[in-house]
Each structure stands twice: as structure tokens, then as C-alpha cells.
Design an enzyme around this catalytic site. Structure first.
Site, PDB file in Angstrom:
ATOM      1  CG  ASP A 177      16.407 -12.736  -9.451  1.00 17.33           C
ATOM      2  OD1 ASP A 177      15.776 -11.754  -9.843  1.00 17.33           O
ATOM      3  OD2 ASP A 177      16.041 -13.924  -9.661  1.00 17.33           O
ATOM      4  CG  ASN A 185       3.905 -11.844  -7.454  1.00 22.57           C
ATOM      5  OD1 ASN A 185       3.486 -11.569  -6.346  1.00 22.57           O
ATOM      6  ND2 ASN A 185       4.755 -11.067  -8.107  1.00 22.57           N
ATOM      7  CG  HIS A 190       0.341  -9.310  -7.873  1.00 22.73           C
ATOM      8  ND1 HIS A 190       1.573  -9.328  -8.473  1.00 22.73           N
ATOM      9  CD2 HIS A 190      -0.551  -9.735  -8.809  1.00 22.73           C
ATOM     10  CE1 HIS A 190       1.454  -9.721  -9.728  1.00 22.73           C
ATOM     11  NE2 HIS A 190       0.175  -9.988  -9.961  1.00 22.73           N
ATOM     12  CG  ASP A 194       3.190  -5.976  -3.091  1.00 19.63           C
ATOM     13  OD1 ASP A 194       3.966  -6.233  -4.034  1.00 19.63           O
ATOM     14  OD2 ASP A 194       2.163  -5.284  -3.218  1.00 19.63           O
ATOM     15  CD  GLU A 221      11.719 -10.754  -9.914  1.00 20.59           C
ATOM     16  OE1 GLU A 221      11.880 -11.612 -10.797  1.00 20.59           O
ATOM     17  OE2 GLU A 221      11.006  -9.740 -10.061  1.00 20.59           O
TER      18      GLU A 221
END
Length: 316
Positions: A177, A185, A190, A194, A221
Site C-alpha cells: 500500500d 493526489n 490526479h 497516476d 493504490e
């Protein structure tokens, strides 16, 4: 002209499918040009007189040599000859050294002058099969990161679990994680998020290069790595190296309370499959260990060996 043998042969020779006609004993009574040409192009030793060959004998020989499709073809033809089935279809691979190929074999009967015959045709379906495989591959890939998605992960984990069960070998699972990914973010947008997921996925591929190793996007994630035939000690070395490489990416995450760059936490478990444990037990244990790693400060590996009567746990 329409009733002449030459006229009918010309029609059959113009057909792209490979066609043969056999009698009830399996003897080959006719082959068209495509059949002969395929044999010639593929270094078949029978290129002149196919009438001396018995198709059922060829299938039986292939079956005895361990060819599953030879066995299926022979049994299917016999089922039509014995009138247990009206017809028979079989899709099978026929790969060469240079290309992948698939065919569909069809067997159907007809009667002439009170004698029964059977048409065997082989249709090349390679183009369709390759298209299907391309679609299947896309369905198993995560659209953003181009590694396996959760659906493929579940399928592959089940396959690897069964192999390790058969071979009595351990399997290790790491669930990863990204720490405080939401802050990244929210801070940078975003698109940067990404880019971060793509960069971490590229790293994961370097840790899943051996036979039985698989990396996947687990969700959001979170990622997962399956290390088949791998002990906890071996997987722990890999997991620590992975965490360090994620840190070395230096992906900014200035609002993170851990470090001003992206870090990760890992739940790592080793199990040796048996008839009691299941893949869901492996996943549940890895999820619990990930939770422990996050609760105890993140940016670390929490690991466990699960054995039938006890467990050995440590945090790193």
C-alpha cells in the site's frame, strides 16, 4: 459436367479448408489439394499416397505418444462412426516453429451406395483465436499500469496455489500500500497520482521475473506480488529491496508525515498450501499484516509464516 468426378474434385480442391474422407475403418479415401499442400508445407512424411494411411491409426499413435488432442480427435471420430454422435467438432492448437496456429476439426457422415463415409475438415481459425487472446489479455490487464488487474490476480493466485500444493512448496504473498497516497493526489493532482502508480508498477515488474512470480494492481493504490516456491526469508529480502526502491524514486509527497516523498507499507505472508488452507486465508493474512504495518508507523514490512499449528511473526 456437374456430375463428373473431375468437376467435383475441382470444387473440393478450390476450398481453403483441409478436407479428407475416411471410411468406417478409418482408411483415407480422399484428400483435397489443401490437405496435401498443408502436409507438404509442414514436412509431413506422407505427401504422395494418402490412401495408404489410416486416420484413426494416426490419432491413436498420437494419443499413445501423449498428445491429448490426438486422443480427443480419435475418440470424437469413433463416436460419429459408432453413431453415438451425429457430428463432432474439436478446436485444437497446431503451432509450428515460426507461428502459433489453431484449427477446428469437424467430422460429419454421409452415405453412398449403402456405404458410410466421413468427411473430416480442418479450418484455420488462427486469426480469430489471436483476436480472442488479444481481447483476453486486455481484460486481464490494468488499463493504467499495464500490469495484471485484480481479476487476473485472483485467477493466477489460484493456479499457483494448486501448483505449490501439488509440489508441497511454499508460496509468499506481499500486499503493498502506498503511504498517504491521498495526500499526494490532493497536493499535486490526479495526473501526478497516476504517474506515481505507473512508476511503482514498473518497479514491481523487476520483482516478478522468475517462474511463478506475478505482480498485479490489487486496487486503488494497493498492489500485490505473488512469489511462488519462495520462503518468507527470501520474500522478505525482496520486500525490503522493493520498499527501498520505492523510496529511491523520490516521488514528492511533502505533506506526508513519514517523509517528503512517497513510501509504502507491506503485509507479507508465507504459507505452504494444504487441504485445510485456501487462497482466501493467504489474502486475509496478508491484509491483516498490511494493517499492522500501517498501524505501527508505515514505511515497513510486517511479515508472518503460517504453519499448521503455529505462526512466527516479525516486523521490519
Amino acid at each position: 459436367m456437374e456430375d463428373s468426378d473431375d468437376f467435383l474434385r475441382l470444387i473440393l480442391d478450390s476450398i481453403a479448408e483441409n478436407i479428407a474422407v475416411i471410411d468406417e475403418g478409418g482408411g483415407i479415401r480422399f484428400v483435397n489439394h489443401s490437405w496435401s499442400q498443408f502436409g507438404s508445407d509442414n514436412a509431413c512424411s506422407i505427401t504422395q499416397d494418402w490412401s495408404k494411411m489410416n486416420y484413426l491409426s494416426v490419432c491413436d499413435s498420437a494419443a499413445l505418444a501423449g498428445d491429448e488432442f490426438g486422443m480427443l480427435a480419435g475418440n470424437g471420430i469413433k463416436s460419429v462412426i459408432d453413431q453415438k454422435e451425429a457430428y463432432f467438432n474439436l478446436e485444437y492448437p497446431c503451432h509450428s516453429n515460426n507461428e502459433q496456429r489453431w484449427f477446428i476439426m469437424r467430422v460429419s457422415p454421409f452415405e453412398l451406395n449403402k456405404e458410410r463415409f466421413f468427411v473430416i475438415s480442418h479450418q484455420d481459425v488462427t486469426e480469430r483465436k489471436l483476436a480472442e487472446k488479444a481481447v483476453e489479455k486486455l481484460a486481464r490487464r490494468d488499463g493504467l499500469t499495464n500490469i495484471y488487474n485484480r481479476r487476473a490476480f485472483d485467477e493466477i493466485l489460484s493456479e499457483q496455489w494448486q501448483q505449490c500444493l501439488t509440489l508441497k512448496q511454499p508460496i509468499s504473498l506481499a500486499v503493498i500500500d502506498l503511504d498517504h497516497f491521498k495526500l499526494l493526489n490532493d497536493t499535486y493532482g490526479h495526473q501526478i497520482g497516476d504517474d506515481c502508480l505507473i512508476a511503482v508498477s514498473a518497479l514491481l515488474k523487476n520483482f516478478a521475473r522468475r517462474t511463478g512470480d506475478v505482480c498485479a494492481r490489487y486496487g486503488g493504490e494497493e498492489f500485490a506480488v505473488i512469489w511462488s516456491y519462495t520462503t518468507l526469508l527470501e520474500a522478505l529480502v525482496l520486500s525490503k529491496a522493493l520498499l527501498e526502491e520505492i523510496r529511491q524514486l523520490k516521488i514528492p509527497n511533502e505533506r506526508s508525515p513519514i517523509a517528503p516523498y512517497m513510501t509504502a507499507s507491506i503485509g507479507l505472508v508465507e504459507m505452504t498450501p494444504n487441504r485445510i488452507l485456501e487462497t482466501r486465508d493467504l489474502i486475509a493474512q496478508a491484509d491483516d499484516l498490511l494493517y499492522q504495518a500501517k498501524e505501527s508507523g508505515r514505511n515497513k514490512v510486517s511479515s508472518l509464516i503460517v504453519v499448521p499449528s503455529s505462526a512466527v511473526e516479525n516486523q521490519n
